[in-house]
Design a protein around this motif. Structure first.
Motif, PDB file in Angstrom:
ATOM      1  N   ARG A 558       0.848  -1.195   0.000  1.00  0.00           N
ATOM      2  CA  ARG A 558       0.000   0.000   0.000  1.00  0.00           C
ATOM      3  C   ARG A 558       0.878   1.237   0.000  1.00  0.00           C
ATOM      4  NH1 ARG A 558      -5.145   1.909   2.088  1.00  0.00           N
ATOM      5  NH2 ARG A 558      -4.854   3.801   3.295  1.00  0.00           N
ATOM      6  N   ARG A 560       0.544   5.502   0.196  1.00  0.00           N
ATOM      7  CA  ARG A 560      -0.375   6.603   0.451  1.00  0.00           C
ATOM      8  C   ARG A 560       0.358   7.924   0.264  1.00  0.00           C
ATOM      9  NH1 ARG A 560      -3.946   7.776   5.969  1.00  0.00           N
ATOM     10  NH2 ARG A 560      -3.335   9.935   6.070  1.00  0.00           N
ATOM     11  N   SER A 592       0.241   0.884  10.224  1.00  0.00           N
ATOM     12  CA  SER A 592      -0.672  -0.145   9.740  1.00  0.00           C
ATOM     13  C   SER A 592      -1.704   0.415   8.771  1.00  0.00           C
ATOM     14  CB  SER A 592      -1.363  -0.812  10.920  1.00  0.00           C
ATOM     15  OG  SER A 592      -2.050   0.175  11.653  1.00  0.00           O
ATOM     16  N   THR A 593      -1.860   1.716   8.694  1.00  0.00           N
ATOM     17  CA  THR A 593      -2.842   2.255   7.760  1.00  0.00           C
ATOM     18  C   THR A 593      -2.208   3.045   6.625  1.00  0.00           C
ATOM     19  OG1 THR A 593      -3.046   4.179   9.179  1.00  0.00           O
ATOM     20  CG2 THR A 593      -4.680   2.452   9.465  1.00  0.00           C
ATOM     21  N   ASN A 594      -0.915   3.245   6.659  1.00  0.00           N
ATOM     22  CA  ASN A 594      -0.313   4.090   5.642  1.00  0.00           C
ATOM     23  C   ASN A 594       0.460   3.279   4.620  1.00  0.00           C
ATOM     24  OD1 ASN A 594      -1.472   6.208   6.911  1.00  0.00           O
ATOM     25  ND2 ASN A 594       0.329   6.788   8.051  1.00  0.00           N
TER      26      ASN A 594
END
Lengths: 1060, 552
Positions: A558, A560, A592-594
């Motif tokens: 991922r 971002r 964990s989200t980027n």
């Protein structure tokens, strides 16, 4: 495009309604035309072949003509029969449903017999193969969806359909397109993943469950005991759900169209205060804090006062909810020939959630093709595609429940065009539609994008090795890819304070505070199976051997990009699509989200032997060796053996002739399974960070964020299962009873560690948990009349008990017993999910002077006041201290029950199921904390609204609820039972009769009305008890002890199935 | 027969192809997007990234949570300030201060985060294989780590007494920590601060990083706690006399607000100390010793790492009254740039607002610029009140409790501003905060002199600070510990860690009893001189039962 699709579909529905009316009229005509023609016909010779639904020739099928003659099929399934050309042939075969075929002058009649309703001959999918139901020795529950009454219930998600099955707890799904969680046979694992392994058409499925198209599903087989599941080794400790999709069933291509349209609403809506009740609440809330309420201007803000004087009240819950239709369309073409079996389907699910702007859309395609090249070589491919769109943010339910009913949704004089950011003039209570950029909810000025598409394909070849009869080799490869994009943009308009005219006049002044991000993620995985099997019968000895190797790989990546400050761009109209216009652009640090890369790999070696003697005595042995990359070096591999035996008592001579017992089998199994439920890299100590500033300069920081465990490995479960399968009274009553006991050791535990370490938690292999339980499933045919009325019932009951046996092994207090771990809420000898807290004896009343005087601070200061919780001095030491805490209840349920009934009369069928989860008992099971529902101060704001129920006030002393400003300085959890019973599913369907179908030249036509979550009986205060959601759902507060799940949805739908 | 061979070939190939490839190699886990702790700290830049975390933790003291949370360490419920919103709130009622009280627990936990990072830093910096360009690079890096570790243990020992001494990186879970004595903690902190004051640079090359003087400042205090008064005097003297760098009390206008603009021209240098952008050395500030830094863009745009909660430090919101909501005085209930958006989560006690200023005379710290005591009617004040806009709001107009507890009470200029960034009152006060400022060093030295019985020297130190404030000097005979605490309140209210100062001196009970808000004064007890060890820390330490401080 989107609109056109919906239009054409709904017009199809409209056509459906017209057709339905026409059919009813035709039906009446058809019935009156029935007459018998008595004409003599000449005899002819008929030949044909009888096969089962997999194309296998059936030997010894008896064929009887209505004119008298009879025949049986030979070793190739062929028959020859001479009879009248207008006769009707009846085909019958043990284990299969009788079939009547009119000759109509034909000389070739091939018939495919379908297996009997009796489940004993159903094919059960077990790991890496299939078995007949009566040959199964483990605890395997099968649920057939295709052709069952449940097929008409508007399930959105593949797991919802198995709710009510004994031993399986399916959680609710609450928003458009959401996935429920599911637990098989209680919680083995304290922390690690407790979801079962999903296997789709024989291949382990790593994706999100809502990628699987509900309409394609033919059946579920759930491997519940360790012996059955052990073939999936390290991932099977929580059970295995095998999902099988539909295949072609008839030689004639079958074209099916099905569709439903439903309306959804919340199962339960909390009643908030309004009118004078609200005013009273506000007055009480202020006065009890010592604030001045002498004058209404001190009680209400100017905007509220204006609204009050105008008698203008807002029902915020009503405002944030929307008309929520759900529509589903599915078209499939399937069929089979000697050489080929095919199934193609395409569908569209379009769902709106009950919260404004909650929507989900999923088109999907499935292609399945199997071809026999020669009689020893076949190949096939399955392909699945779906795309999902969750874009759009919904208003916060939190603010909708707590906002003052007084105020204005829109700014005055803007013709309801401009939302009022602070409807009651209080800047702590923002408009639910506006959202709150600094914390948790998105709103009108925020763009939200959340889209993904998934493609998954399996290719396989099957080789029957001719020179060794029964030897078969299968090799399959599966690849899956999911691409997803999510983006967020906060526009300058969201920064406007609508109470300030100059803000409204010039929103561009806030361009510097606009910000957004976009992230793309790709998920790639592949899996191979290489399987060699050998199936053979030697006299009465039947054996089935399997050996195999499997390997899989998963990769997630991922990236971002963030941007902020659009003052130089002068506009944000391009939103997240033009992040380059921002003055500041960053790629966030890893989290964990980027920006993230995640990978893991598995390898497995599989072996299994099934043996039975004359289908009376059964034995199965299996073993798997698994390796997983996420575990520590030298701890990556584990062995998972299993075995089971069964005895079909009813096949013994002494029972064979019994008219009472049709089938009776006892089973025993024992096995070991694993849980690999940790995230990759848990065995490594990693650094992570963020940004800090020196002067004006942003600087990244990095520090050790996790404590490594260098020996982390599998969590292991060893389980014993004893079971009975029975069918009695001419198959009028059948069912299973299973009892089990399991022990899970080396718990994969996220364990809180003392803050002195500088870390919060560590992954550990620690402790032992026992589960034991009983599962009962009964199916009965209660009534079957000559007039065509049948009433069938299903009943299931399951109870699981959980016990923590060991944990750290420490005995610091030297009492000879292992110590509890209070910080982790783990108590030796007690169930998981313990609520450890004070014991409360109601509310302190103003007359309780003895209590208030007894428990004072060291200086004699009063600690307890009227309206406080009356906390019990459990250890009697004269002071309320943390030592007065004990286990007062458990989050686990006591037991589950499900009752389903199917009534059929001629072409009508009525189905409903009632589901209940029960708590209580001496251990206070199924209690959850309900801070917001039971404590009026749960929202923390004195300006907020609350439930329309009593609370403690001087002069109006409540025995049940604390005062509005009770500050809960003991951190009490406010527990409440979540017991409920629910009319879970119901469906009423009508199958049009043959006479009508023939006139319409269709093979079947069914219309139905159905629903889910129709009625709920519970004592829970708040949203739905199934998920324990409290008022103020979906967030909005930093209080992590509050369950902020969204409301559950009730669906009522109308639909049609049409087959050509 | 040929086809059989083909089949065999397929089977053989299938099984060989995928088993021959080594399982071990296939299962090897490869961390690609993060560094492991073992490999993350190998050169100066990486150590700078590690030590940057200390400054994130400093930010958390001022921007971690809403409400009165950040006022805890500043003395919530003691002699200086209290929660005006609810008489039954914790610290208004000290009986509610227990081991699950969160303000105290959050501070406690934050210290151990600092200690963890420091221990990792100190351990890794000493490992072979680190690329140090020269020895000074290594020692200054170590000194920064040891400064913060010493600072954290000082914070803990002051507030909680003896706590477990963790001196090495933690590589596996340990659950049997034991409390060291308070003296052991202070002694350990002293050793760290001694190292830091030796090897920290006189002036950090990066703005805002800690320099030598801060180490001596805290060393002075720890020495007092250890009753090494000469050591304390020596350490403080090195800060004061320039040995540790060019520090001096500011006595002239400087920085962002010394222009000729109408709003600015009437301000004074004491006001300048707290103006936005004026805290770092490069802005001309010679007082700031340790500074928590915040930043937003000039138009309010977010700077990564510049802020935490709500895009700002929460101090103005917490500390200022909310006259903008006094509707009866004609305010629109909307905050403006000049009035800020105070929410009055915390109010000064009468002691802080009035008692310490009795006969303050020319003390500029108490002038209307630095403590706004006069509030004026708003533009839409009703004629029925008998007042016009801009009339002074008299005391007689403030009739209800809320009027003086929430809406109108003195606003100390050091907590807010009249010129918010981009004129946004609710998000536009983003400045750096002093964790330590030079006047406190004088107070520490005065305290050490007093302890030695040298009242004249103590008075001299106090008078340096008082002279800068244009206040009358104190006579040597009047110097007592109470006087020093009063002077601290005058100079450092809302800056010094009052809770720690009082706990260090064992005076939480005494001072609160005498000067605290009425409910605090009534409820505080002697055991409150030490704060409770958090229950989570006790409960998680399953291998050894930690006994909490008495009374919790």
């Amino acid at each position: 495009m989107k609109n056109r699709l919906i239009y054409s579909c709904s017009s199809m529905l409209r056509t459906g309604k017209i057709v339905l009316t026409a059919f009813v009229l035709l039906l009446l005509c058809a019935v009156s035309q029935v007459s018998s023609a008595a004409v003599n016909h000449a005899p002819i010779t008929i030949t044909g072949k009888v096969t089962d639904n997999t194309g296998l020739a059936l030997i010894g099928v008896s064929i009887r003509s209505s004119a008298g003659p009879a025949a049986t099929t030979d070793s190739k399934g062929s028959y020859t029969l001479r009879t009248e050309d207008n006769a009707t042939l009846t085909f019958s075969y043990i284990g299969y449903a009788n079939q009547e075929v009119k000759v109509n002058g034909r000389t070739t009649i091939n018939v495919q017999l379908l297996e009997n309703a009796s489940q004993l001959n159903d094919v059960v999918v077990v790991g890496y193969g299939t078995q007949k139901r009566k040959d199964v020795t483990g605890a395997v529950t099968s649920i057939r969806l295709e052709d069952s009454p449940k097929a008409t219930v508007p399930f959105v998600n593949a797991l919802e359909a198995i709710q009510g099955t004994s031993g399986i707890n399916v959680g609710p799904s609450t928003s458009a397109g959401a996935s429920p969680n599911i637990v098989v046979r209680g919680q083995n694992s304290i922390n690690a993943n407790s979801s079962p392994l999903i296997v789709l058409d024989g291949v382990i499925f790593n994706g999100s469950i809502n990628e699987i198209n509900m309409n394609d599903i033919a059946s579920y087989d759930i491997l519940k005991d360790a012996s059955a599941a052990a073939i999936y080794g390290s991932r099977s400790a929580n059970g295995v759900v095998l999902i099988t999709t539909k295949r072609g069933r008839t030689e004639k291509p079958s074209i099916n169209f099905s569709s439903y349209y439903g309306i959804q609403s919340a199962t339960r809506i909390p009643e908030m205060r309004t009118g004078e009740d609200f005013l009273q609440w506000r007055r009480d809330n202020l006065s009890i804090r010592g604030q001045d309420i002498s004058d209404i201007t001190k009680v209400l803000s100017p905007l509220e006062l204006k609204s009050y004087n105008e008698g203008h009240y807002i029902d915020w819950l009503d405002e944030v909810m929307q008309y929520a239709p759900i529509q589903n369309y599915q078209l499939s073409v399937s069929g089979r020939t000697d050489k080929t079996n095919y199934y193609f389907s395409g569908g569209l699910l379009d769902q709106k959630g009950i919260l404004y702007n909650d929507k989900f859309k999923k088109p999907n395609f499935t292609i399945k093709l199997e071809n026999n090249i020669t009689d020893w070589l076949s190949f096939g491919a399955n392909g699945y595609y779906s795309s999902q769109d969750f874009s759009g943010a919904s208003p916060g339910l939190y603010m909708a429940t707590y906002s003052s009913p007084l105020g204005y949704k829109y700014v005055e004089g803007t013709n309801d065009q401009l939302l009022q950011r602070y409807p009651s003039g209080n800047t702590s209570l923002y408009n639910p539609f506006w959202g709150n950029n600094t914390s948790l909810t998105q709103g009108f000025y925020d763009d939200n994008l959340e889209k993904s598409n998934n493609i998954r394909g399996t290719g396989f070849i099957n080789v029957k090795v001719p020179f060794i009869p029964g030897l078969n080799y299968r090799f399959d490869v599966t690849g899956a890819r999911k691409n997803s994009t999510d983006a967020y943009f906060h526009h300058e308009g969201g920064e406007v304070n609508t109470l300030i005219p100059s803000d409204i006049a010039n929103p561009n002044q806030f361009l510097s505070r606009a910000s957004g991000y976009m992230a793309t993620a790709a998920e790639n995985s592949w899996l191979i199976n290489s399987l060699l099997s050998y199936t053979r019968s030697f006299g009465k000895h039947n054996i089935d051997v399997l050996a195999g190797y499997t390997r899989d790989n998963y990769n997630y990546q991922r990236l971002r990009a963030d941007a902020s400050d659009f003052s130089r761009a002068g506009t944000t109209e391009l939103g997240y699509n033009a992040l380059y216009l921002g003055v500041t652009q960053t790629i966030p640090v890893q989290s964990s989200t980027n920006t993230i890369i995640n990978e893991y790999q598995n390898v497995g070696y599989i072996g299994r032997i099934n043996y039975n003697y004359a289908q009376k005595y059964y034995a199965t042995l299996n073993i798997r060796r698994d390796g997983n990359s996420a575990f520590a070096e030298d701890h990556k591999f584990g062995w998972f053996p299993g075995g089971s035996i069964a005895w079909a008592i009813s096949e013994e001579d002494f029972l064979k002739k019994s008219s009472f017992v049709n089938y009776l089998k006892v089973r025993a199994s024992y096995g070991k399974t694993g849980n690999q439920g940790i995230n990759p890299y848990a065995t490594q100590a990693v650094s992570s960070g963020g940004f800090v500033v020196f002067g004006t300069t942003s600087t990244p920081y990095s520090n050790p964020s996790t404590l490594a465990n260098k020996t982390l490995s599998w969590e292991k479960t060893v389980a014993l299962n004893l079971g009975v399968d029975f069918s009695l009274f001419g198959e009028r009553l059948s069912g299973n009873v299973d009892v089990y006991k399991s022990k899970t050791t080396d718990q994969l535990l996220t364990r809180f560690v003392p803050i002195f370490t500088g870390y919060n938690s560590v992954n550990a292999n620690l402790g032992e948990v026992q589960n034991k339980g009983i599962e009962l499933t009964l199916r009965s045919v209660n009534m079957k009349t000559a007039g065509g009325f049948t009433w069938e019932s299903g009943y299931s009951f399951w109870l699981n008990r959980n016990k923590l046996v060991h944990l750290t092994g420490l005995d610091v207090n030297n009492d000879g017993k292992e110590d509890d771990d209070v910080a982790n809420s783990l108590f030796i000898g007690k169930s998981l999910g313990a609520n450890y807290d004070y014991t409360v004896d109601g509310i302190v009343q103003s007359t309780d002077t003895e209590y208030m005087n007894k428990y004072r601070s060291l200086t004699g200061t009063q600690i307890f006041f009227p309206g406080d919780l009356k906390i019990r001095d459990l250890n009697g030491d004269g002071a309320i201290t943390p030592d007065d805490r004990s286990v007062i209840s458990y989050a686990k349920e006591n037991f589950n029950m499900n009752l389903s009934n199917t009534f059929s009369y001629k072409n009508f069928q009525l189905f409903f199921s009632i589901n209940g989860i029960f708590g209580g008992g001496k251990n206070n099971f199924f209690s959850s904390t309900n801070l917001r529902g039971l404590s009026p101060n749960g929202s923390t704001l004195s300006s907020a609204n609350w439930l329309n129920k009593e609370y403690w006030m001087p002069g109006r002393e409540s025995q049940t609820t604390v005062r509005p400003n009770y500050n809960n300085s003991y951190g009490y959890g406010f527990y409440q039972s979540r017991t409920f019973a629910r009319l879970q599913n119901a469906s009423l369907s009508y199958n049009f009769p043959k006479s009508v179908l023939e006139k319409l030249k269709v093979t079947n036509l069914k219309v139905f009305v159905s629903g889910t979550n129709l009625f709920t009986a519970t004592g829970w205060t708040g949203l739905d008890p199934a998920n324990g959601a409290q008022i103020g759902g979906n967030g909005g507060s930093s209080n992590t002890s509050v369950n902020t799940s969204q409301p559950l949805m009730r669906t009522v739908s109308f639909g049609v199935n049409l087959g050509l | 027969m040929k086809s059989y061979k083909n089949i065999l070939t397929i089977i053989a190939a299938g099984s060989v192809l995928f088993t021959a490839c080594k399982d071990d190699k296939f299962l090897k886990e490869d961390l690609k997007d993060r560094l492991s702790v073992e490999s993350a700290y190998k050169n100066k830049a990486q150590f700078d990234g590690l030590s940057a975390t200390f400054y994130k933790d400093l930010q958390l003291l001022y921007s971690a949570a809403d409400g009165p949370h950040e006022a805890w360490v500043l003395g919530l419920g003691t002699d200086v300030c209290f929660d005006p919103r609810d008489n039954s709130a914790k610290y208004n009622n000290w009986g509610l201060v227990n081991s699950i009280e969160t303000y105290s627990a959050d501070f406690f936990n934050l210290q151990y985060d600092i200690i963890k990072i420091a221990n990792v830093l100190i351990d890794a910096a000493n490992k072979p294989g680190v690329l140090w360009v020269n020895e000074a690079e290594k020692t200054s890096t170590l000194a920064e780590g040891r400064f913060f570790r010493g600072f954290a243990y000082r914070n803990l020992a002051n507030a909680y007494g003896g706590v477990p001494l963790v001196t090495e990186p933690v590589n596996e879970p340990k659950v049997d920590y034991q409390r060291a004595s308070r003296e052991e903690c202070w002694t350990f902190a002293k050793a760290d601060l001694e190292y830091a004051r030796t090897y920290l640079p006189l002036l950090a090359t990066v703005n805002g990083r800690v320099a030598r003087a801060a180490a001596d400042h805290f060393l002075a205090e720890v020495n007092i706690s250890l009753k090494d008064y000469d050591g304390a005097i020596a350490a403080a003297t090195r800060v004061i006399n320039g040995t540790d760098g060019a520090y001096a009390l500011v006595n002239a206008r400087f920085g962002a607000r010394n222009t000729t603009a109408a709003l600015d021209v009437n301000k004074d240098y004491y006001y300048d100390l707290f103006a936005m952008g004026n805290q770092l050395r490069q802005t001309g500030n010679t007082e700031g010793l340790l500074i928590a830094q915040f930043e937003v863009g000039p138009t309010g745009a977010v700077i990564p790492g510049g802020t935490i909660t709500f895009n700002r430090p929460l101090i103005e919101r917490m500390m200022w009254s909310q006259p903008w909501a006094l509707i009866k005085a004609g305010y629109p209930n909307v905050a403006s740039d000049t009035s800020g958006r105070g929410v009055a989560f915390v109010r000064q006690t009468n002691y802080t607002n009035y008692t310490i200023w009795k006969n303050s005379g020319t003390d500029i710290r108490n002038n209307e610029i630095n403590i706004k005591r006069k509030f004026y009617f708003g533009p839409t004040v009703a004629a029925s009140t008998g007042f016009k806009p801009k009339d002074l709001i008299p005391k007689s107009f403030l009739t209800s409790r809320d009027d003086t507890m929430l809406y109108v009470f003195p606003n100390w200029a050091k907590f807010g501003t009249d010129k918010h960034i981009n004129a946004v009152p609710d998000n536009g006060y983003v400045r750096d905060f002093y964790v330590a400022r030079l006047p406190e060093t004088y107070f520490l030295r005065a305290e050490a002199y007093l302890a030695k019985g040298d009242r004249a020297s103590a008075a001299a130190d106090l008078n340096v600070v008082r002279a800068r404030a244009k206040a009358a000097p104190v006579a040597a005979g009047d110097v007592t510990i109470d006087y020093i605490l009063d002077e601290r309140a005058r100079e450092l209210y809302g800056e010094e860690f009052r809770m720690l100062t009082l706990a260090r001196l064992g005076l939480v009970y005494d001072r609160t009893r005498r000067f605290g808000y009425e409910t605090s004064a009534a409820s505080v007890s002697a055991n409150n001189n030490l704060l409770p060890i958090p229950q989570t820390a006790i409960d998680r330490n399953v291998g050894f039962k930690i006994i909490n401080n008495p009374g919790y």
